[in-house]
Scaffold this motif. Sequence first.
Motif, short mmCIF file in Angstrom:
data_model
loop_
_atom_site.label_atom_id
_atom_site.label_comp_id
_atom_site.label_asym_id
_atom_site.label_seq_id
_atom_site.Cartn_x
_atom_site.Cartn_y
_atom_site.Cartn_z
N ASP A 1 -5.43 3.27 0.73
CA ASP A 1 -6.28 2.64 1.75
C ASP A 1 -6.90 1.42 1.08
O ASP A 1 -7.73 1.55 0.17
CB ASP A 1 -7.40 3.59 2.19
CG ASP A 1 -6.89 4.73 3.07
OD1 ASP A 1 -5.66 4.96 3.08
OD2 ASP A 1 -7.70 5.38 3.73
N THR B 1 -3.48 8.67 -0.75
CA THR B 1 -3.04 9.93 -0.16
C THR B 1 -1.62 10.22 -0.64
O THR B 1 -0.74 9.36 -0.58
CB THR B 1 -3.07 9.84 1.38
OG1 THR B 1 -4.40 9.50 1.79
CG2 THR B 1 -2.68 11.17 2.02
N PRO C 1 -5.27 13.82 0.40
CA PRO C 1 -6.06 12.62 0.16
C PRO C 1 -6.92 12.73 -1.10
O PRO C 1 -7.41 13.81 -1.42
CB PRO C 1 -6.94 12.51 1.41
CG PRO C 1 -7.07 13.91 1.91
CD PRO C 1 -5.84 14.65 1.47
N ALA D 1 -8.98 -0.36 -3.66
CA ALA D 1 -8.55 0.69 -2.74
C ALA D 1 -9.62 1.78 -2.73
O ALA D 1 -10.20 2.09 -3.76
CB ALA D 1 -7.21 1.26 -3.18
N THR D 2 -9.87 2.35 -1.57
CA THR D 2 -10.93 3.36 -1.43
C THR D 2 -10.38 4.78 -1.54
O THR D 2 -11.11 5.72 -1.81
CB THR D 2 -11.63 3.21 -0.07
OG1 THR D 2 -10.64 3.26 0.96
CG2 THR D 2 -12.39 1.89 0.00
N LYS D 3 -9.06 4.92 -1.31
CA LYS D 3 -8.46 6.25 -1.26
C LYS D 3 -6.97 6.11 -1.50
O LYS D 3 -6.38 5.09 -1.20
CB LYS D 3 -8.73 6.86 0.12
CG LYS D 3 -8.26 8.29 0.31
CD LYS D 3 -8.77 8.86 1.64
CE LYS D 3 -7.85 8.50 2.78
NZ LYS D 3 -8.23 9.12 4.05
N ARG E 1 0.10 6.59 -0.48
CA ARG E 1 -0.36 5.51 0.41
C ARG E 1 -1.82 5.21 0.07
O ARG E 1 -2.67 6.11 0.10
CB ARG E 1 -0.25 5.93 1.87
CG ARG E 1 1.18 6.11 2.30
CD ARG E 1 1.31 6.37 3.77
NE ARG E 1 2.69 6.74 4.08
CZ ARG E 1 3.11 7.02 5.30
NH1 ARG E 1 2.28 6.99 6.32
NH2 ARG E 1 4.36 7.35 5.50
N SER F 1 -10.09 10.49 -2.99
CA SER F 1 -11.03 9.37 -2.88
C SER F 1 -11.27 8.71 -4.23
O SER F 1 -11.31 9.38 -5.25
CB SER F 1 -12.36 9.84 -2.30
OG SER F 1 -12.17 10.31 -0.99
N THR G 1 0.79 -1.23 0.00
CA THR G 1 0.00 0.00 0.00
C THR G 1 0.83 1.28 0.00
O THR G 1 0.26 2.37 -0.13
CB THR G 1 -0.94 0.02 1.23
OG1 THR G 1 -0.15 -0.11 2.42
CG2 THR G 1 -1.97 -1.10 1.16
#
Length: 109
Positions: free
Chosen positions: A83, A94, A103, A90-92, A81, A105, A69
């Motif tokens: 999420d 950053t 960040p 992956a949801t996000k 990075r 999304s 990640t």
Amino acid sequence: NMFQAVIGMSVEPKKFDKEFVVDKAILDRLVGKYVLAPGIEFTVTVNADRLLVQLTGQQALRVYPESDTVWNYREVVAQLRFDLPKEGHATKVTLYQNGQVLPASRKKE
């Protein structure tokens, strides 16, 4: 470091660990578009098992894995990075650069 070398201490050259290898299934879960701001997004793609990230209006750059990640740029001092939930995409993502934490999304397909 330079100081140790000057005072005659032996200095081990920095060793670069063997590159971390990310499973193809994980790579595919990182792929997508992530919205940083209106009209500005990261487009994450995979080409020959390499992760490429393109910011709107810029060229795609390869990023290099530190873990599944955490990915680093080599052309600029910046880190991404992701999420990543236990399942699914992956949801996000950053971006960490110049002391900023930005960040983005995942865009709904």
